[in-house]
Design a protein around this motif. Structure first.
Motif, short mmCIF file in Angstrom:
data_model
loop_
_atom_site.label_atom_id
_atom_site.label_comp_id
_atom_site.label_asym_id
_atom_site.label_seq_id
_atom_site.Cartn_x
_atom_site.Cartn_y
_atom_site.Cartn_z
N HIS A 57 1.21 -0.93 -0.35
CA HIS A 57 0.03 -0.15 -0.27
C HIS A 57 1.05 1.71 0.04
O HIS A 57 0.56 2.72 0.17
CB HIS A 57 -0.45 0.01 1.37
N ALA A 58 1.64 0.93 -0.35
CA ALA A 58 3.09 2.71 -0.06
C ALA A 58 4.29 2.50 -0.82
O ALA A 58 4.78 0.90 -0.78
CB ALA A 58 3.24 2.43 1.00
N ILE A 59 4.54 3.02 -1.77
CA ILE A 59 5.73 2.63 -3.06
C ILE A 59 6.94 2.08 -2.19
O ILE A 59 8.02 1.69 -3.02
CB ILE A 59 5.53 3.97 -4.34
N ILE A 112 7.55 -2.00 -2.12
CA ILE A 112 7.65 -2.43 -4.05
C ILE A 112 8.63 -3.28 -3.38
O ILE A 112 8.43 -4.58 -3.26
CB ILE A 112 7.36 -1.12 -4.50
N LEU A 170 -0.19 -4.94 -5.60
CA LEU A 170 0.07 -3.59 -4.84
C LEU A 170 -1.39 -3.40 -5.32
O LEU A 170 -2.34 -3.74 -5.99
CB LEU A 170 0.95 -2.80 -5.85
N THR A 193 -0.89 2.82 -5.27
CA THR A 193 0.57 2.19 -5.28
C THR A 193 1.33 2.36 -7.03
O THR A 193 1.65 3.17 -7.48
CB THR A 193 0.74 1.34 -4.66
N LYS A 230 1.12 5.79 -8.67
CA LYS A 230 2.05 6.20 -8.06
C LYS A 230 2.83 5.41 -8.66
O LYS A 230 3.79 6.47 -9.20
CB LYS A 230 1.91 6.34 -6.81
N PHE A 231 3.57 4.64 -8.94
CA PHE A 231 5.14 3.53 -9.13
C PHE A 231 5.12 3.64 -10.38
O PHE A 231 5.98 4.23 -11.25
CB PHE A 231 4.41 2.18 -8.85
#
Length: 277
Positions: free
Chosen positions: A142-144, A147, A183, A187, A190-191
């Protein structure tokens, strides 16, 4: 009329670059529909160069994030490590596309930049997006910053679909790769934006340096108009897409891709749209 072509190209590029619907595909079809009188070399170079405007939009949109990451690197600790891992992942994810791009970009431009190829890429990509949304499991990332390098490499490998098949969409392939590796949609999106910075920025810079003399045919002012328009529209599209995926899935994009792909094929096979390069 060059300024009008540049303006329309800029709008199309800005809207489609980061949405999972293929900017390259839309630009190819737009050029054919408008009957742009530029040479193929000028059109190809112009389309890549105005991507620089879209990349600048991402840099401006995430400027505060980049500043915070730079400060974290200076302070050390867990935040610094997260930032290092994130950007190492971005660079690793770029490698497959960079290698394939350098090896096959000229061949792909020469033989595959056709409306029919774009149409089938849109349709197949739309079906894959729909299928993936139907079988979607609970995301785990839930956050880049979380990853990791392994997932990043997989995302980069999936992104190669867009390099090899014009019309598939770089953003769609990288987002799909992100979702396949766990992901969540925001996320993965955004990535995909982050990944576009070195991937598209590098391609735009290389093409500009190699083909600057070709752009003199239409004038640097025309090129600047296309890039500036792309920047403004892409900035607005970036914010909209992030808000959209926070509460929606990607099925509407799948439907759009399939409909547009079918329409392009209908135009090609009815003789109303040339299928030449």
């Amino acid at each position: 009329m060059d300024w009008l072509y540049a303006l329309i190209y800029g709008v199309v590029e800005g809207i489609t670059e980061f949405l999972p619907i293929s900017s390259t595909g839309h630009l190819i079809v737009t050029g054919h529909l408008m009957g742009v009188p530029w040479t193929k070399e000028v059109k190809d170079t112009f389309e890549v160069v105005i991507q620089g405007g879209a990349i600048l939009a991402v840099l401006v949109y995430y400027w505060k994030d980049f500043v915070a990451q730079a400060r974290a690197l200076g302070q050390g600790g867990a935040a610094a490590q997260d930032t290092k891992t994130l950007w190492l992942g971005v660079l690793v994810a770029c490698l497959p596309a960079a290698v394939l791009g350098l090896a096959f970009s000229d061949v792909i431009k020469q033989y595959l930049f056709r409306p029919s190829v774009v149409a089938w890429a849109l349709i197949v990509g739309g079906l894959i997006i729909w299928w993936l949304e139907e079988r979607r499991t609970q995301p785990t990332v839930h956050a880049i910053e979380k990853i990791g390098v392994k997932r990043s490499l997989i995302i980069g490998a999936v992104q190669c679909l867009a390099m090899l098949w014009p019309g598939f969409s770089r953003s769609a392939s990288s987002i799909l790769g992100g979702m396949l590796t766990g992901l969540d949609r925001p996320t993965a999106t955004k990535f995909s934006f982050y990944l576009g910075i070195p991937t598209l920025g590098g391609a735009a810079l290389i093409d500009l340096l190699r083909s600057l003399d070709q752009l003199s045919e239409i004038g640097l002012g025309t090129v600047a108009l296309g890039a500036i328009t792309s920047f403004v529209v892409a900035y607005l599209a970036t914010g909209w897409l992030l808000r959209f995926v926070a509460t929606n899935d990607f099925k509407p994009f799948a439907v759009y891709r399939i409909i547009v792909g079918v329409l392009i094929l209908a135009l090609v096979y009815s003789g109303n749209l040339t299928n030449a390069i």
